[in-house]
Design a protein around this motif. Sequence first.
Motif, PDB file in Angstrom:
ATOM      1  N   GLU A 190       0.826  -1.202   0.000  1.00 17.80           N
ATOM      2  CA  GLU A 190       0.000   0.000   0.000  1.00 17.80           C
ATOM      3  C   GLU A 190       0.866   1.259   0.000  1.00 17.80           C
ATOM      4  OE1 GLU A 190      -3.949  -1.291   2.576  1.00 17.80           O
ATOM      5  OE2 GLU A 190      -2.285  -0.250   3.539  1.00 17.80           O
ATOM      6  N   GLU A 191       0.502   2.226  -0.818  1.00 10.25           N
ATOM      7  CA  GLU A 191       1.078   3.549  -0.667  1.00 10.25           C
ATOM      8  C   GLU A 191       0.399   4.215   0.526  1.00 10.25           C
ATOM      9  OE1 GLU A 191       1.403   6.159  -3.940  1.00 10.25           O
ATOM     10  OE2 GLU A 191       2.407   4.697  -5.234  1.00 10.25           O
ATOM     11  N   HIS A 192       1.128   5.075   1.200  1.00 15.29           N
ATOM     12  CA  HIS A 192       0.591   5.771   2.359  1.00 15.29           C
ATOM     13  C   HIS A 192       0.418   7.240   1.984  1.00 15.29           C
ATOM     14  CE1 HIS A 192       1.270   2.244   4.900  1.00 15.29           C
ATOM     15  NE2 HIS A 192       2.390   2.100   4.210  1.00 15.29           N
ATOM     16  N   LEU A 193      -0.836   7.678   1.929  1.00 17.21           N
ATOM     17  CA  LEU A 193      -1.152   9.025   1.474  1.00 17.21           C
ATOM     18  C   LEU A 193      -1.641   9.853   2.656  1.00 17.21           C
ATOM     19  CD1 LEU A 193      -3.044   8.149  -1.843  1.00 17.21           C
ATOM     20  CD2 LEU A 193      -0.573   8.296  -1.414  1.00 17.21           C
ATOM     21  N   LEU A 194      -0.884  10.892   2.987  1.00 15.22           N
ATOM     22  CA  LEU A 194      -1.198  11.780   4.095  1.00 15.22           C
ATOM     23  C   LEU A 194      -1.827  13.047   3.526  1.00 15.22           C
ATOM     24  CD1 LEU A 194       0.955   9.777   5.141  1.00 15.22           C
ATOM     25  CD2 LEU A 194       1.937  11.647   6.462  1.00 15.22           C
ATOM     26  N   LEU A 225       6.262   6.166   9.235  1.00 13.92           N
ATOM     27  CA  LEU A 225       5.975   5.367   8.050  1.00 13.92           C
ATOM     28  C   LEU A 225       7.219   5.195   7.175  1.00 13.92           C
ATOM     29  CD1 LEU A 225       2.498   6.847   7.073  1.00 13.92           C
ATOM     30  CD2 LEU A 225       2.939   4.507   7.827  1.00 13.92           C
ATOM     31  N   VAL A 226       7.977   6.266   7.005  1.00 13.32           N
ATOM     32  CA  VAL A 226       9.205   6.175   6.201  1.00 13.32           C
ATOM     33  C   VAL A 226      10.178   5.183   6.827  1.00 13.32           C
ATOM     34  CG1 VAL A 226      11.263   7.451   5.494  1.00 13.32           C
ATOM     35  CG2 VAL A 226       9.004   8.469   5.187  1.00 13.32           C
ATOM     36  N   VAL A 244       5.567   7.019   0.688  1.00 19.21           N
ATOM     37  CA  VAL A 244       4.787   7.892   1.564  1.00 19.21           C
ATOM     38  C   VAL A 244       4.654   9.232   0.859  1.00 19.21           C
ATOM     39  CG1 VAL A 244       4.645   9.009   3.825  1.00 19.21           C
ATOM     40  CG2 VAL A 244       5.692   6.732   3.619  1.00 19.21           C
ATOM     41  N   ARG A 245       3.418   9.670   0.662  1.00 18.32           N
ATOM     42  CA  ARG A 245       3.176  10.917  -0.072  1.00 18.32           C
ATOM     43  C   ARG A 245       2.309  11.838   0.774  1.00 18.32           C
ATOM     44  NH1 ARG A 245       5.049   9.299  -5.030  1.00 18.32           N
ATOM     45  NH2 ARG A 245       4.680   7.095  -5.569  1.00 18.32           N
ATOM     46  N   LEU A 246       2.613  13.128   0.695  1.00 19.45           N
ATOM     47  CA  LEU A 246       1.844  14.138   1.415  1.00 19.45           C
ATOM     48  C   LEU A 246       1.063  14.982   0.428  1.00 19.45           C
ATOM     49  CD1 LEU A 246       1.210  15.811   4.019  1.00 19.45           C
ATOM     50  CD2 LEU A 246       3.183  17.227   3.403  1.00 19.45           C
ATOM     51  N   PHE A 247      -0.230  15.171   0.708  1.00 23.30           N
ATOM     52  CA  PHE A 247      -1.081  16.091  -0.042  1.00 23.30           C
ATOM     53  C   PHE A 247      -1.433  17.227   0.911  1.00 23.30           C
ATOM     54  CE2 PHE A 247      -1.273  12.223  -2.349  1.00 23.30           C
ATOM     55  CZ  PHE A 247      -1.486  12.569  -3.683  1.00 23.30           C
ATOM     56  N   ALA A 248      -0.807  18.383   0.682  1.00 19.73           N
ATOM     57  CA  ALA A 248      -0.962  19.528   1.576  1.00 19.73           C
ATOM     58  C   ALA A 248      -1.787  20.606   0.894  1.00 19.73           C
ATOM     59  CB  ALA A 248       0.398  20.086   1.969  1.00 19.73           C
ATOM     60  N   GLY A 249      -2.794  21.116   1.603  1.00 15.81           N
ATOM     61  CA  GLY A 249      -3.656  22.127   1.019  1.00 15.81           C
ATOM     62  C   GLY A 249      -3.833  23.326   1.925  1.00 15.81           C
ATOM     63  N   GLY A 250      -4.239  24.432   1.327  1.00 14.49           N
ATOM     64  CA  GLY A 250      -4.498  25.646   2.087  1.00 14.49           C
ATOM     65  C   GLY A 250      -5.113  26.699   1.194  1.00 14.49           C
ATOM     66  N   ARG A 251      -5.540  27.792   1.801  1.00 17.14           N
ATOM     67  CA  ARG A 251      -6.090  28.879   1.005  1.00 17.14           C
ATOM     68  C   ARG A 251      -5.014  29.525   0.144  1.00 17.14           C
ATOM     69  NH1 ARG A 251      -9.109  29.556   5.855  1.00 17.14           N
ATOM     70  NH2 ARG A 251     -11.353  29.353   5.484  1.00 17.14           N
TER      71      ARG A 251
END
Length: 274
Positions: free
Chosen positions: A114-118, A135-136, A143-150
């Motif tokens: 499984e990929e681990h998506l944060l 996780l790493v 391990v991938r990060l999806f970061a969001g903001g205004r």
Amino acid sequence: MLFTATIFSNAEISPGYRRIRLSAPPAFTAAQPGQFVMARVGSDPLLRRPFAVFDMGVSDTPDEAAGGSRAWFEMLYKVVGKGTALLAKQREGAEIGILGPLGTGFQCRGDEKEEHLLVGGGIGLAPLYLLAADLVKKQRAPVRLFAGGRTHADLLCLEDFQRLGVDCHTATEDGSHGERGFVTLALTRYLDALPGKAALYACGPEGMLGAVARIAAERELPCQVSLEAHMACGVGACLACVVPGRRHSPQTPDYRCVCAEGPVFPAGELQWPS
């Protein structure tokens, strides 16, 4: 545990956001990714404020007074009210009261396929860093990060995640960094193109968490969410931070206490606004 922490540093990292490093007892370094502390600065405001544990470790510099190395932990916070405004004024050497680590953290899955998506929104990135590091260290899958903001200013500490080897995807509502739009759109596009399996871990605003939960449910993917909630005690005594569980209705109440049972829950255990 209840202890008095000394501030090592308290710096602004983005407009309105700060990163604070504090001393801690050696036992604190057993904290799990996703756990939090309740912090108090002085006696006004009276109630403690909850903050996720962003990072922790042991300093290379000996602490002669304690007879050994000194443990530390870090918090990220946004200055939004009286408590955080007072915390922002504290300087190196000042002391604040800490209760923690508290709550239930993330459970790292052991499936190496499984990929681990944060997925994090704004200050919701705070509890994801320790998870990413764990996780790493433990997993072979990406391990991938999806970061969001205004705006770009809401994307916090991306360099720290990148130094771990985490692949970072960003999205901002104004298009100032990464893709334009909500981070859940970027997540959806990635999952649509992913040939294998993935596990999701998320923290951020309720609307974002609900969207991530629905994305995971539609694809039958495991998903854990860390809730952001106003808390008074942090230990489940006041029940000020309860949220409806999956089976909740006026006829059959089903409430979950965020501080004592969470803040991390399997997304399928909670009831999300439609």
